[in-house]
Design an enzyme around this catalytic site. Structure first.
Site, PDB file in Angstrom:
ATOM      1  N   HIS A   1       0.499  -0.768   0.697  1.00 55.22           N
ATOM      2  CA  HIS A   1       0.099   0.128   0.001  1.00 55.22           C
ATOM      3  C   HIS A   1       1.248   1.446  -0.323  1.00 55.22           C
ATOM      4  O   HIS A   1       1.181   2.090   1.415  1.00 55.22           O
ATOM      5  CB  HIS A   1      -1.285  -0.446   1.450  1.00 55.22           C
ATOM      6  CG  HIS A   1      -1.943  -1.421   1.393  1.00 55.22           C
ATOM      7  ND1 HIS A   1      -3.103  -1.428   0.541  1.00 55.22           N
ATOM      8  CD2 HIS A   1      -1.551  -2.596   1.483  1.00 55.22           C
ATOM      9  CE1 HIS A   1      -3.446  -2.262   0.311  1.00 55.22           C
ATOM     10  NE2 HIS A   1      -3.044  -2.795   1.150  1.00 55.22           N
ATOM     11  N   ARG A   2       1.430   1.506  -1.742  1.00 59.34           N
ATOM     12  CA  ARG A   2       2.566   2.472  -1.413  1.00 59.34           C
ATOM     13  C   ARG A   2       1.917   4.217  -0.698  1.00 59.34           C
ATOM     14  O   ARG A   2       3.267   4.780  -0.231  1.00 59.34           O
ATOM     15  CB  ARG A   2       2.942   3.160  -2.975  1.00 59.34           C
ATOM     16  CG  ARG A   2       3.188   1.990  -3.643  1.00 59.34           C
ATOM     17  CD  ARG A   2       3.075   1.344  -4.940  1.00 59.34           C
ATOM     18  NE  ARG A   2       3.378   0.258  -5.431  1.00 59.34           N
ATOM     19  CZ  ARG A   2       2.855  -1.215  -5.657  1.00 59.34           C
ATOM     20  NH1 ARG A   2       1.721  -0.361  -5.401  1.00 59.34           N
ATOM     21  NH2 ARG A   2       3.542  -2.277  -6.127  1.00 59.34           N
TER      22      ARG A   2
ATOM     23  N   SER B   1      15.715  -2.569  11.801  1.00 55.97           N
ATOM     24  CA  SER B   1      17.411  -2.826  10.672  1.00 55.97           C
ATOM     25  C   SER B   1      17.284  -4.671  10.546  1.00 55.97           C
ATOM     26  O   SER B   1      17.615  -4.537  12.221  1.00 55.97           O
ATOM     27  CB  SER B   1      17.857  -2.376  10.701  1.00 55.97           C
ATOM     28  OG  SER B   1      18.755  -2.182   9.400  1.00 55.97           O
ATOM     29  N   GLY B   2      17.650  -5.143  10.628  1.00 55.59           N
ATOM     30  CA  GLY B   2      17.665  -7.036   9.958  1.00 55.59           C
ATOM     31  C   GLY B   2      19.228  -6.616   9.979  1.00 55.59           C
ATOM     32  O   GLY B   2      19.883  -7.394  10.436  1.00 55.59           O
ATOM     33  N   ARG B   3      20.085  -5.394  10.145  1.00 59.21           N
ATOM     34  CA  ARG B   3      21.560  -5.384   9.700  1.00 59.21           C
ATOM     35  C   ARG B   3      21.961  -4.722  10.818  1.00 59.21           C
ATOM     36  O   ARG B   3      22.816  -4.721  11.892  1.00 59.21           O
ATOM     37  CB  ARG B   3      21.361  -3.700   8.948  1.00 59.21           C
ATOM     38  CG  ARG B   3      21.274  -4.615   6.845  1.00 59.21           C
ATOM     39  CD  ARG B   3      21.889  -3.322   6.321  1.00 59.21           C
ATOM     40  NE  ARG B   3      23.473  -3.360   6.054  1.00 59.21           N
ATOM     41  CZ  ARG B   3      23.610  -2.064   5.242  1.00 59.21           C
ATOM     42  NH1 ARG B   3      23.372  -1.171   4.933  1.00 59.21           N
ATOM     43  NH2 ARG B   3      25.129  -1.915   5.743  1.00 59.21           N
TER      44      ARG B   3
ATOM     45  N   ASN C   1      -8.903   2.350   1.557  1.00 55.53           N
ATOM     46  CA  ASN C   1      -8.416   1.384   0.237  1.00 55.53           C
ATOM     47  C   ASN C   1      -7.549   0.155   0.648  1.00 55.53           C
ATOM     48  O   ASN C   1      -8.116  -0.745   0.475  1.00 55.53           O
ATOM     49  CB  ASN C   1      -7.537   2.520  -0.474  1.00 55.53           C
ATOM     50  CG  ASN C   1      -6.751   1.251  -1.711  1.00 55.53           C
ATOM     51  OD1 ASN C   1      -7.829   0.918  -3.001  1.00 55.53           O
ATOM     52  ND2 ASN C   1      -5.817   1.396  -1.903  1.00 55.53           N
TER      53      ASN C   1
ATOM     54  N   ARG D   1      -8.041  -5.682   2.772  1.00 51.54           N
ATOM     55  CA  ARG D   1      -7.603  -6.677   3.413  1.00 51.54           C
ATOM     56  C   ARG D   1      -8.645  -6.405   5.189  1.00 51.54           C
ATOM     57  O   ARG D   1      -7.806  -7.663   5.328  1.00 51.54           O
ATOM     58  CB  ARG D   1      -6.270  -5.786   3.997  1.00 51.54           C
ATOM     59  CG  ARG D   1      -4.997  -5.236   3.076  1.00 51.54           C
ATOM     60  CD  ARG D   1      -4.804  -6.312   2.073  1.00 51.54           C
ATOM     61  NE  ARG D   1      -3.823  -5.785   1.935  1.00 51.54           N
ATOM     62  CZ  ARG D   1      -2.606  -7.171   0.460  1.00 51.54           C
ATOM     63  NH1 ARG D   1      -3.247  -8.287   0.807  1.00 51.54           N
ATOM     64  NH2 ARG D   1      -1.642  -6.370   0.201  1.00 51.54           N
TER      65      ARG D   1
END
Length: 230
Positions: A79-80, A88-90, A178, A183
């Site tokens: 949904h932009r 973060s997984g970094r 929307n 959803r």
């Protein structure tokens, strides 16, 4: 306002800018007018919704803090018209939190986009056992890679999409409607439906007139019209 979703997730309202009548003010600025009476303002909201004049609702902004499985997150980002910042997984290590379904589902023979819960005890038991074992093995591999000195950004590639992540999600009311059309609907994945229902509950509590108008004139899904869904 925080709502528990699935067994370890949640959706929490961080802040909201505006309310039902923010849309009224935005709509009436075209005529150099503002709010009038609650009754007339409500009628205007209903008129706007019924006739597809939805841009005034973009002036109502919601910011959420969400904890959700990665596979649900991947649907959320589609949904932009929203702003998202994800954990973060970094830079951080994933904790041992992942989603395990309570029951197994199989493809729906009627709704090809959907799935249905099964009453087969053997399938439920074996399916959930296999899911749990597989996730546990991959998480242990992730921990072992970290112990070996592998960078977090690389070690994480072994992790499944059932791992929980967190994000901030900011969205205006028009885009939220929307989102709910797509959803909060039986065609959406079950887990995504649960987050959509939580969003709808918060939307209803903060903008009850807009929510009512949405259900009456613009909602194209089915779940929100089911009695007791919220």
């Amino acid at each position: 306002m925080e709502i528990k979703v699935l067994e370890k997730g949640f959706i929490r309202l961080v802040e909201v800018m505006g309310d039902d009548f923010s849309a009224v003010q935005a709509a009436r600025v075209s005529y150099g007018k503002g709010l009038t009476t609650p009754e007339r303002d409500k009628k205007l909201i209903f008129y706007l919704m019924e006739h597809g004049h939805h841009s005034p609702f973009e002036h109502i902004i919601f910011k959420f803090h969400i904890k959700l499985p990665i596979f649900v997150m991947r649907q959320l980002v589609r949904h932009r018209i929203a702003s998202i910042n994800e954990r973060s997984g970094r830079y951080t290590e994933f904790s041992d939190e992942w989603y395990i379904p309570e029951r197994i589902r199989t493809p729906d023979k009627v709704n090809r986009q959907g799935s249905v819960f099964v009453d087969d005890d053997d399938l439920n038991s074996e399916g959930i056992r296999l899911i749990e074992e597989t996730i546990e093995k991959t998480y242990q591999a992730y921990k072992r890679l970290l112990e070996m000195g592998v960078a977090r950004e690389l070690a994480r590639i072994v992790l499944p999409t059932s791992m929980y992540t967190e994000c901030y999600w900011t969205i205006n009311a028009r885009s939220m409607m929307n989102f709910l059309n797509l959803r909060a609907d039986s065609h959406a994945q079950y887990e995504m439906q649960q987050y959509a229902l939580a969003v709808a509950k918060i939307f209803k509590s903060k903008c009850p007139v807009t929510y009512e108008a949405f259900l009456n004139f613009a909602y194209t899904g089915d779940l929100l019209k089911t009695e007791g869904c919220l």
